[in-house]
Design a protein around this motif. Structure first.
Motif, PDB file in Angstrom:
ATOM      1  N   ARG A 145      37.250  91.785  11.957  1.00 36.48           N
ATOM      2  CA  ARG A 145      37.662  90.380  11.894  1.00 36.48           C
ATOM      3  C   ARG A 145      38.829  90.088  12.833  1.00 36.48           C
ATOM      4  NH1 ARG A 145      36.815  87.772   6.026  1.00 36.48           N
ATOM      5  NH2 ARG A 145      36.775  85.989   7.428  1.00 36.48           N
ATOM      6  N   LYS A 146      39.494  91.144  13.296  1.00 33.02           N
ATOM      7  CA  LYS A 146      40.546  90.988  14.312  1.00 33.02           C
ATOM      8  C   LYS A 146      40.019  91.292  15.713  1.00 33.02           C
ATOM      9  CE  LYS A 146      44.364  92.152  11.185  1.00 33.02           C
ATOM     10  NZ  LYS A 146      45.478  93.098  10.905  1.00 33.02           N
ATOM     11  N   ASN A 147      38.699  91.460  15.829  1.00 35.83           N
ATOM     12  CA  ASN A 147      38.026  91.735  17.106  1.00 35.83           C
ATOM     13  C   ASN A 147      38.431  93.074  17.704  1.00 35.83           C
ATOM     14  OD1 ASN A 147      36.040  89.843  17.752  1.00 35.83           O
ATOM     15  ND2 ASN A 147      37.586  88.301  18.273  1.00 35.83           N
ATOM     16  N   ASN A 148      38.861  94.003  16.865  1.00 34.10           N
ATOM     17  CA  ASN A 148      39.179  95.360  17.328  1.00 34.10           C
ATOM     18  C   ASN A 148      37.921  96.209  17.123  1.00 34.10           C
ATOM     19  OD1 ASN A 148      40.172  97.907  17.903  1.00 34.10           O
ATOM     20  ND2 ASN A 148      42.106  97.582  16.828  1.00 34.10           N
ATOM     21  N   ARG A 149      37.002  96.137  18.057  1.00 35.65           N
ATOM     22  CA  ARG A 149      35.695  96.770  17.895  1.00 35.65           C
ATOM     23  C   ARG A 149      35.788  98.292  17.867  1.00 35.65           C
ATOM     24  NH1 ARG A 149      31.433  98.533  21.116  1.00 35.65           N
ATOM     25  NH2 ARG A 149      29.381  98.274  20.136  1.00 35.65           N
ATOM     26  N   SER A 206      30.846  90.660  15.366  1.00 31.45           N
ATOM     27  CA  SER A 206      32.094  90.167  15.949  1.00 31.45           C
ATOM     28  C   SER A 206      32.908  89.539  14.830  1.00 31.45           C
ATOM     29  CB  SER A 206      31.803  89.135  17.049  1.00 31.45           C
ATOM     30  OG  SER A 206      31.230  87.963  16.481  1.00 31.45           O
ATOM     31  N   ALA A 207      34.041  88.969  15.190  1.00 28.83           N
ATOM     32  CA  ALA A 207      34.886  88.331  14.187  1.00 28.83           C
ATOM     33  C   ALA A 207      34.185  87.157  13.524  1.00 28.83           C
ATOM     34  CB  ALA A 207      36.197  87.878  14.825  1.00 28.83           C
ATOM     35  N   GLU A 208      33.222  86.557  14.235  1.00 29.71           N
ATOM     36  CA  GLU A 208      32.489  85.416  13.685  1.00 29.71           C
ATOM     37  C   GLU A 208      31.146  85.815  13.099  1.00 29.71           C
ATOM     38  OE1 GLU A 208      33.635  85.469  16.897  1.00 29.71           O
ATOM     39  OE2 GLU A 208      35.518  84.481  16.323  1.00 29.71           O
ATOM     40  N   HIS A 261      29.631  88.741  10.886  1.00 25.91           N
ATOM     41  CA  HIS A 261      29.862  89.987  10.146  1.00 25.91           C
ATOM     42  C   HIS A 261      29.331  89.914   8.712  1.00 25.91           C
ATOM     43  CE1 HIS A 261      33.171  87.948   8.016  1.00 25.91           C
ATOM     44  NE2 HIS A 261      33.476  87.432   9.197  1.00 25.91           N
TER      45      HIS A 261
END
Length: 289
Positions: free
Chosen positions: A173-177, A253-255, A257
């Motif tokens: 959710r913080k886009n830290n893949r 992605s953060a959007e 999930h």
């Protein structure tokens, strides 16, 4: 567009995984499927296999002793195959290509909540059975030492896996893949290790200590509850494996999930059930109350 609409549009190209029924019933709920029926038959077969296993024991068995194990393998295989087809048809195939967005996510989460509600009822029935045993004469015979270091280590592994999955979801959710993939993969590894630990525990009890399913009412309750939980952890590992493969393909992605969120709900549920099971079954069985 609803999930049913998506299914009706895509029903001709599911690679043979959807196994459609002849008729859409109930009408208006999308394409019918035989997968739930196959899953139910496999689940019912597990109980039949347990009965065959009991009938095949003793000095004068009523059936061939191999019928029980053979029926168990066949029933569990049928159950898992049906469950795979059901989950694939209902959830996976509609989102596999483009990932999961937040459109319709409430429906999926509600479905998971309702499913977990039915699971609480299932485990609740098993615990009620154990409570009736515990309320009687105790101990109900000679019992092995249940609360071993292996159980404590396995419990720690499962509890840690809940934290790693939570922080994996947070990282996504913080886009830290990168961190998401690392923690998700580690969670899956912990789940597999836990399953291996439970298999080894069964080996110690059955082979080394002679504590088998036919050892009495407590033994049937013990293996019924722990086996049911082990089956749920195995299913959770399959779900996490699917999520991990999709994550490697960059579908989250953060959007997007929703699948990660619903799989996390299931995994946290089996973790909480295990902690409760250890306290009630393992600790409670050894407490002289």
């Amino acid at each position: 567009m609803s999930l049913a609409d998506d299914t009706s549009e895509d029903h001709g190209d599911h690679g043979g995984h959807h196994l459609p029924a002849v008729e859409d019933w109930p009408r208006g709920f999308g394409e019918a499927s035989w997968w739930p029926f196959i899953t139910a038959v496999g689940a019912a077969g597990i109980y039949v296999a347990a009965a065959l296993f009991v009938l095949g024991r003793g000095q004068e068995p009523l059936v061939d002793p191999m019928y029980g194990p053979a029926a168990t393998v066949a029933s569990v295989g049928l159950f898992l195959a049906g469950l795979y087809g059901w989950l694939y048809h209902a959830f996976v195939v509609n989102f596999w290509e483009g990932g999961t967005d937040e459109h319709g996510s409430g429906t999926l989460r509600l479905a998971m909540i309702l499913f977990l509600g039915s699971e609480i009822a299932t485990f609740g029935a098993g615990f009620v059975y154990y409570f009736f045993i515990r309320a009687g004469t105790w101990p109900p015979g000679e019992l092995p030492h249940l609360l071993s270091s292996l159980v404590l280590i396995n419990t720690g592994i499962l509890v840690v896996s809940s934290f790693t999955l939570h922080f994996a979801h947070t990282a996504l959710r913080k886009n830290n893949r990168t961190r998401f993939l690392q923690l998700l993969g580690f969670t899956l590894l912990l789940g597999v290790v836990f399953i291996g630990g439970q298999v080894y525990e069964y080996y110690v009890f059955i082979v080394e200590e002679g504590f088998t399913l036919t050892g009495g009412a407590f033994a049937s309750g013990f293996y019924g509850l722990t086996g049911l939980h082990g089956l749920h952890v195995s299913l959770g590992a399959v779900l996490l494996g699917i999520v991990f493969v999709r994550a490697l393909k960059g579908q989250y992605s953060a959007e997007k999930h929703t699948s990660v969120s619903t799989a996390s709900m299931y995994w946290h549920f089996v973790d909480v059930v295990w902690v409760f099971l250890v306290v009630v079954l393992y600790v409670g069985a050894e407490a002289n109350i």
